[in-house]
Every structure is written in C-alpha cells, then in structure tokens.
Design a protein around this motif. Structure first.
Motif, PDB file in Angstrom:
ATOM      1  N   PHE A  43       6.814   1.222   6.155  1.00 31.51           N
ATOM      2  CA  PHE A  43       6.576   2.223   5.126  1.00 31.51           C
ATOM      3  C   PHE A  43       5.781   3.392   5.683  1.00 31.51           C
ATOM      4  CE2 PHE A  43       6.633  -1.295   1.746  1.00 31.51           C
ATOM      5  CZ  PHE A  43       8.008  -1.314   1.821  1.00 31.51           C
TER       6      PHE A  43
ATOM      7  N   ALA B  96       7.165   7.111   5.855  1.00 30.30           N
ATOM      8  CA  ALA B  96       6.442   8.166   5.157  1.00 30.30           C
ATOM      9  C   ALA B  96       6.109   9.304   6.116  1.00 30.30           C
ATOM     10  CB  ALA B  96       5.170   7.601   4.528  1.00 30.30           C
TER      11      ALA B  96
ATOM     12  N   GLU C 119      -4.213  -0.184  -2.949  1.00 29.63           N
ATOM     13  CA  GLU C 119      -3.033  -0.187  -3.810  1.00 29.63           C
ATOM     14  C   GLU C 119      -2.679   1.232  -4.232  1.00 29.63           C
ATOM     15  OE1 GLU C 119      -5.861  -2.417  -5.245  1.00 29.63           O
ATOM     16  OE2 GLU C 119      -5.221  -3.405  -3.407  1.00 29.63           O
TER      17      GLU C 119
ATOM     18  N   LEU D  47      -1.037   3.069  -1.550  1.00 30.84           N
ATOM     19  CA  LEU D  47       0.380   2.738  -1.409  1.00 30.84           C
ATOM     20  C   LEU D  47       1.214   3.501  -2.438  1.00 30.84           C
ATOM     21  CD1 LEU D  47       2.195   0.991   0.323  1.00 30.84           C
ATOM     22  CD2 LEU D  47       1.836  -0.901  -1.246  1.00 30.84           C
ATOM     23  N   ILE D  48       0.694   3.565  -3.680  1.00 30.71           N
ATOM     24  CA  ILE D  48       1.405   4.315  -4.722  1.00 30.71           C
ATOM     25  C   ILE D  48       1.523   5.778  -4.313  1.00 30.71           C
ATOM     26  CG2 ILE D  48       1.343   5.074  -7.140  1.00 30.71           C
ATOM     27  CD1 ILE D  48      -0.152   2.519  -7.825  1.00 30.71           C
TER      28      ILE D  48
ATOM     29  N   LYS E 101       1.455   7.055  -1.333  1.00 34.04           N
ATOM     30  CA  LYS E 101       2.412   7.204  -0.227  1.00 34.04           C
ATOM     31  C   LYS E 101       3.849   7.194  -0.733  1.00 34.04           C
ATOM     32  CE  LYS E 101      -0.199   5.062   3.313  1.00 34.04           C
ATOM     33  NZ  LYS E 101      -0.412   3.743   3.901  1.00 34.04           N
ATOM     34  N   GLY E 102       4.140   6.265  -1.652  1.00 33.20           N
ATOM     35  CA  GLY E 102       5.486   6.191  -2.219  1.00 33.20           C
ATOM     36  C   GLY E 102       5.862   7.489  -2.915  1.00 33.20           C
ATOM     37  N   LEU E 103       4.916   8.027  -3.695  1.00 31.50           N
ATOM     38  CA  LEU E 103       5.200   9.262  -4.417  1.00 31.50           C
ATOM     39  C   LEU E 103       5.344  10.434  -3.447  1.00 31.50           C
ATOM     40  CD1 LEU E 103       2.874   8.801  -7.523  1.00 31.50           C
ATOM     41  CD2 LEU E 103       5.330   8.388  -7.322  1.00 31.50           C
TER      42      LEU E 103
ATOM     43  N   VAL F 290       6.499  10.230  -0.451  1.00 32.57           N
ATOM     44  CA  VAL F 290       7.832  10.110   0.140  1.00 32.57           C
ATOM     45  C   VAL F 290       8.875  10.726  -0.785  1.00 32.57           C
ATOM     46  CG1 VAL F 290       9.664   8.464   0.670  1.00 32.57           C
ATOM     47  CG2 VAL F 290       7.395   8.125   1.599  1.00 32.57           C
ATOM     48  N   ILE F 291       8.835  10.330  -2.069  1.00 31.85           N
ATOM     49  CA  ILE F 291       9.842  10.854  -2.999  1.00 31.85           C
ATOM     50  C   ILE F 291       9.704  12.368  -3.116  1.00 31.85           C
ATOM     51  CG2 ILE F 291      10.666  10.782  -5.385  1.00 31.85           C
ATOM     52  CD1 ILE F 291       9.770   7.881  -5.491  1.00 31.85           C
TER      53      ILE F 291
ATOM     54  N   GLY G  41      11.118   5.080  -1.358  1.00 30.61           N
ATOM     55  CA  GLY G  41       9.925   5.635  -1.997  1.00 30.61           C
ATOM     56  C   GLY G  41       9.526   4.832  -3.218  1.00 30.61           C
TER      57      GLY G  41
ATOM     58  N   MET H 161       7.988   1.468  -2.307  1.00 30.73           N
ATOM     59  CA  MET H 161       6.582   1.561  -1.900  1.00 30.73           C
ATOM     60  C   MET H 161       5.678   1.763  -3.100  1.00 30.73           C
ATOM     61  SD  MET H 161       7.151   4.094   1.304  1.00 30.73           S
ATOM     62  CE  MET H 161       5.492   4.482   1.743  1.00 30.73           C
ATOM     63  N   ALA H 162       6.059   2.722  -3.962  1.00 36.17           N
ATOM     64  CA  ALA H 162       5.203   3.049  -5.104  1.00 36.17           C
ATOM     65  C   ALA H 162       5.096   1.840  -6.047  1.00 36.17           C
ATOM     66  CB  ALA H 162       5.757   4.266  -5.845  1.00 36.17           C
TER      67      ALA H 162
ATOM     68  N   GLY I  58       2.871  -0.804  -4.567  1.00 35.96           N
ATOM     69  CA  GLY I  58       1.477  -0.426  -4.764  1.00 35.96           C
ATOM     70  C   GLY I  58       1.037  -0.694  -6.195  1.00 35.96           C
ATOM     71  N   PHE I  59       1.908  -0.343  -7.149  1.00 36.05           N
ATOM     72  CA  PHE I  59       1.619  -0.562  -8.566  1.00 36.05           C
ATOM     73  C   PHE I  59       1.433  -2.059  -8.842  1.00 36.05           C
ATOM     74  CE2 PHE I  59       3.291  -0.684 -13.098  1.00 36.05           C
ATOM     75  CZ  PHE I  59       2.143  -0.153 -13.651  1.00 36.05           C
TER      76      PHE I  59
ATOM     77  N   PHE J 184       0.443  -4.393  -6.697  1.00 35.44           N
ATOM     78  CA  PHE J 184      -0.842  -4.844  -6.146  1.00 35.44           C
ATOM     79  C   PHE J 184      -1.998  -4.363  -7.015  1.00 35.44           C
ATOM     80  CE2 PHE J 184       1.551  -5.623  -2.213  1.00 35.44           C
ATOM     81  CZ  PHE J 184       1.040  -6.866  -1.903  1.00 35.44           C
ATOM     82  N   TRP J 185      -1.832  -3.159  -7.582  1.00 33.39           N
ATOM     83  CA  TRP J 185      -2.880  -2.624  -8.444  1.00 33.39           C
ATOM     84  C   TRP J 185      -2.986  -3.445  -9.726  1.00 33.39           C
ATOM     85  CZ3 TRP J 185      -2.615  -0.026 -13.281  1.00 33.39           C
ATOM     86  CH2 TRP J 185      -3.815   0.572 -13.673  1.00 33.39           C
TER      87      TRP J 185
END
Lengths: 321, 318
Positions: free
Chosen positions: A251, A255, A296, A299-300, A302-304, A306-307, B116, B119-120, B123-124, B126-127
């Motif tokens: 990831f 990213a 956490e 990670l969120i 990073k995901g956002l 990426v998008i 993406g 990953m998000a 993360g959510f 785990f949160w």
C-alpha cells in the motif's frame, strides 16, 4: 507513423502528465517548510531522522513498484509478502555477515520476481491476480521456512539498521542511491526505453519488435529485488524477522507511486517521481503522527490520498467521459 | 449446461469422493455443516466480486468491506444487531456507489480505484476495532442464524444460497443482467448499442460491496465478535472461487451458477485440507497455487493448450 509517435512522446513530456509530479515536488518542499514552522517538534533532528528512516524502505519499494506501473501492469501486490519473508531470510542468514545476508535476500527476492515476470511477461497472465496469488505462495513458503516464528538474527546488522555516514542514516543513502540507479536504468538504457514504450502501447510494442517478454521479466525481477531489499532494511532495524514486518509495504509503495504522479496507464512518469511521492507521504504521515492521529487514521488518509491522486491524474489527462 | 460447467461439477464430485475416501469424517453431518458455514461466508463475497468481474471490472476492496461490515454491525448496532446490520449495509451502498462513481465518471481502472478504497476501508476497520476484537453479549441472533435447518445447512448458508438464486435470476432474465455481461466483453460496442453502462457499473459495485458487508455482518452475528483482520484472505479466495468456477478475468463470461460451483470447489478443498491437518498458512499457500494455476490457464498458456487440443482433435477426426 513512427515520427508521429515520437512527436506524441515528446509532447507528452511537456504536457499535463508532468503537472501532478511537479506539483508534488513543490508541495513536498512547501509542506516541509510549513511543518518546520507550524508543527512543534517537526524540525527536531530526532524527528527528521525518524522521517528518513520511515522514507527509506518505502521509497526503495516505491521505485521498484514504479517499474511495474511504468510497464502498464499497474501494481505488484506481492511486495509486502516479499518484504515480510525477506526479513526472515535476512535474520536467518545474518550469522554469515551483513553483506552475504543482504545478497541472499536480494537473490531470493529476485527469484520471486522471476516467477512473476515469466507468468506476466511470457504467459500473459493478469498482473494483479498473478501477484496476489504469488503473495500467498510467498507468505506460505515463508511460514513453512520459519515455522511461523520470529527469527532472531545472530550477527551484527547495525551498519544497515542504525548506522550513519557523515551523519546521514545509511538507509536513506541507500534509498537515494537506489532511486538514482533505477532512474538511470529507466531513462538511459535500452531496457528502460522499451519498458516505457511497452507501457505506452503494449500492442504496438509487440508489433514493432520490442522484446516485451524479456523486458517485463527484468522489470519484475528488479521490483521484487527492491521489495526484498526493503525487507532487509526492516529486518536490520529490528535484528529479527517475522511475517508481520513490512507486510503493509504494498500500500505504501502504491500510494507513493500514484501520489508522485506516475501514470497508472503506463509509460509516463519517472522513477524520481515515485521517490518524491514516498518522501511526501512520509512527511504527511509524520505530521499526522505528531498531531497525535493514530495509525488507523493514517491508513484512511493514505487510501483517500490514493483515490484523490487517481482522480487528479485522470482530470489532468482529460479522462472524463 | 456447457461441457466446461459439467467438467467443473465432475471435479467437485471427484474432490468430495477423494476426501471422503481419505477420511470418512469428511462426509459426516457435522463436517458438511462446517463446510456450508464456510461456504456461507466465501460464497457471498465471491458472488458480489464476480458480478464486477463479469462486467469487466474488479473490486479489490471486498476483503476490507467484510471486516467493516462485521465491525459496523456490532459497533453501530449495540444491543440491536439488526439495526447495526442496516447501518453496515447502508454504508456498503455508499462505498459501492463511490467506487462506481470514480470508475464511471473519471474512466479510471477499477483496480486502481479499489486499491484506494481497500486501504481506506482497512484503516476504517482498524479504527472501528480500536486494536481489539469487538464482541457482543447478544447471542440470540447468532444462534438463530447458525441453527441447522436441514441438518447440514444453517440459515446463514440458506441466505447465501438465496442470494445466488436471486443473482442468477437477475443475470438470466433481466435486460440489466444482459447489459452487465455485454459491457464486460465489449464496452464500446455495448455503449453504442444502448446498454446502460453507467447504471450497470453502479449496480455491480453496489452489489459487490453489499454482499461483502452482508457476509461480514452475518459472520459477526454468528461469532458474536468481529475483528479488523477478518477479511484478510477472503479476496484471494473469492477471486479464486470465481475463476475456478469459470468467470473470466477479462470479463463478459460467467454466471452466478459458475460462482456457486467455484465457491463449493474451493470450500471443499480448504475444508478437506484442514481435515488433513493443514494450517491456515498452508491453506493460503494451496489457494495461491490454485489461483496461480488458473491465471496461467487463463492467459497465453491456456490459449496455446486449447489450440493444441483443437488441432489434435481436427487430426483425429480427419
């Protein structure tokens, strides 16, 4: 026909494709300056060295990942597994000495890459599914090898783990070296030119007689070797290896590649863009950390990110329907 | 039914017979119940994912969605798990629609978009879990869901079978089902001939997220607990199930029936391997090998082999 294509390649270098990476280069510098002034503790030498350590392994994996993305095969989703197993291999060969251990790690990683490169490059398998499948094969093999246990290295890995040269962590020196060497390979060698052309137009590359299979095999070998080397960096920090260390590397590397502005459609972007993407993300993550946000949330974010960079990249290319 | 489908059914039967001969406990009522319980989880995830594959797309986020679905059910539900499931499913609709929106509006590969969201969502998850395993003391719903209805099938398994039936009818008997298949094989031709490309994409991504969240939600009720790592290897197994069953990675081919057969093959294989004493990573390794084998057959190697096969058949008939 060829002239047209060369012209479009030339135009592409000056056109919106570079906007994102230029923005990230400038953004990284501005972010660092802003954080030094506004985020308490950011500019301390301990924190800067922490950023360097968190950049190194991800950065090396990211420049490896960039080979795959440039070749038009999107991502290599086995990098985390490769890095994790590499921490085990690293620890279990450390008694031979640091350098031999690194050599073994990189060779094993290259073998994993060879298998995937042959599948994707020669047998034309789906690159994503192939690397997902290989990730579980690699993890399974690593688990057989280690018996699922943490292996403690018998030897001195401190040069790689915490060593410094002229005050700069050896890890970051190695990252910069890897970025420069990989960048040279892509920009200046026949392999690199073929890689980018294959990424731009795989069908045309095949018909114009480029060595498609061979080039893709080399790309996968280099990418997996980079992931394995990143694993060695993780292993040297802890002087041990287990399947959890480095498992999230996929990831982070993806990213970095996307944020840096390497085009997901392949062919466009530079290795150094992926490297700066890794630096940018390391700084953002560090700021989130200093602000007290948990892993956490990182990670969120990073995901956002990426998008968002995918959307920005598509908008810059006019990819609207 | 095509020859390929019959061959897959034969493979399924052969696997069952082989495992039963090796260890008679394999066909005990208890083990078949355990088998349909794992099918209830895997089948549902594979069903949703396969619809995106038939439409020529891919939803990498199903694994994290399973974890989020399970956690949301317990965290948002509190003492009322049905309420929590409603929240989980509503959340899945939003995420599925968001995935479809980005894929459709910006014309980017769904693999990239869903990396993406994977990953998000992870993360959510785990949160939501806050580093713990979330549990509930509301066992009633879980007991009801796991209650055997035909000795070997629980309500949870029955819900998964019902989802397959619904999806099968939808794909076979509606225009939209036909559109989804057509956009999977020839996107541009489909658009030109009036297939509703955008709407199809929304449907498959929403259904994919819904199936994953439902699977996670039902699992968390059944276990009375949920963790952020639950869906970790489910995406790998779900894609294996879909392509073992005959859904093509290139899109356009396959149906819920194929996914049903594929999910059963994979469930039987994993259950049999674990009866033989293989651990979790060993099964993961075996699944990886199977998947690797199928992608090889799906690519050039398979094309070459079927060419050779056709050539030798032509020689024999001549």
């Amino acid at each position: 026909m060829a002239a047209l294509e060369m012209k479009s390649v030339g135009a592409a270098l000056l056109s919106p494709e570079r906007v994102q990476s230029t923005a990230v280069w400038i953004g990284t510098i501005l972010l660092a300056i802003w954080a030094s002034a506004a985020v308490p503790g950011f500019a301390s030498s301990a924190n800067i060295s922490a950023i360097m350590y968190s950049t190194s392994a991800v950065g090396i994996a990211a420049v490896g990942m960039a080979f795959i993305t440039l070749s038009g095969n999107l991502f290599m989703l086995s990098m985390g597994a490769t890095a994790a197993v590499s921490t085990i291999v690293f620890a279990s060969f450390l008694h031979l000495g640091l350098l031999p251990s690194i050599v073994v790690v990189v060779l094993v990683g290259a073998l994993f890459g060879l298998a995937q490169g042959i599948a994707v490059g020669v047998f034309k398998t789906n690159p994503i599914i192939t690397t997902i499948a290989m990730a579980s094969i690699i993890t399974g093999a690593g688990s057989f090898y280690s018996g699922g246990l943490t292996i403690v290295g018998q030897g001195d890995a401190s040069w790689l783990g915490i060593g410094r040269t002229a005050g700069i962590p050896n890890q970051i020196v190695l990252f910069l070296l890897a970025a420069l060497v990989f960048s040279f390979i892509v920009e200046r060698t026949r392999f690199g030119r073929e890689l980018r052309l294959i990424g731009l137009n795989p069908k045309a590359a095949h018909f114009t007689g480029l060595r498609v299979g061979r080039t893709l095999v080399i790309a996968y070998v280099l990418a997996a070797a980079a992931a394995a080397f990143a694993g060695a960096l993780y292993g040297s920090q802890a002087a041990q290896g287990n399947l959890k260390l480095g498992a999230g590397l996929d990831f982070d590397a993806i990213a970095a590649v996307l944020v840096g502005g390497v085009a997901i459609k392949g062919g466009q972007g530079r290795i150094l863009d992926a490297a700066i993407g890794a630096v940018f993300l390391a700084i953002i993550t560090n700021i989130l950390l200093l602000k007290g946000l948990s892993l956490e949330i990182q990670l969120i974010v990073k995901g956002l990110v990426v998008i968002a960079s995918v959307i920005l990249g598509a908008l810059a290319l006019g990819g609207r329907k | 039914m095509s020859t390929a489908t019959l061959l897959r059914i034969a493979l399924l039967i052969a696997l069952v017979v082989a495992f039963a001969l090796w260890n008679p406990a394999f066909i005990s009522g208890r083990n078949i119940y355990a088998l349909t319980q794992s099918f209830a989880l895997l089948g549902l995830v594979a069903l949703g994912l396969s619809l995106t594959m038939i439409a020529g797309e891919f939803d990498l986020s199903v694994g994290s969605m399973v974890a989020v679905g399970g956690l949301l059910t317990l965290v948002a539900g509190g003492s009322n798990l049905v309420h929590g499931m409603g929240v989980a499913l509503a959340f899945a609709v939003v995420i599925g629609a968001a995935n479809a929106f980005v894929v459709n509006r910006f014309n980017v590969s769904s693999l990239v978009v869903t990396v993406g969201s994977m990953m998000a969502l992870s993360g959510f998850a785990f949160w939501l879990a806050g580093g713990k395993v979330i549990s509930t003391d509301n066992f009633d719903l879980g007991f009801a869901l796991d209650n055997p209805i035909l000795t070997v099938l629980s309500w949870r398994g029955a819900i998964t079978l019902a989802a397959f039936l619904l999806a099968g009818l939808f794909m076979r008997h509606t225009l939209m089902g036909r559109d989804i298949r057509v956009i999977g094989s020839k996107r541009l031709v489909a658009a030109a001939s009036g297939a509703k490309v955008g709407l199809s994409l929304y449907i498959v991504f929403i259904v994919s997220a819904l199936c994953a969240a439902l699977a996670g939600s039902l699992l968390s009720m059944s276990l009375a607990s949920a963790a952020a790592t639950t869906g970790n290897n489910l995406m790998l197994q779900a894609v294996s199930a879909a392509i073992v069953g005959g859904v093509a990675l290139s899109g356009g081919a396959g149906s819920p029936l194929h996914v049903l057969i594929g999910s059963l093959i994979l469930t039987v294989m994993n259950n049999g391997l674990s009866l033989m004493g293989m651990g979790a990573t060993g099964i993961l390794f075996a699944n990886g090998l199977v998947l690797m084998g199928i992608v090889l057959l799906d690519g050039q190697l398979g094309a070459w082999m079927s060419e050779r096969f056709a050539a030798s058949r032509a020689r024999h008939s001549a």
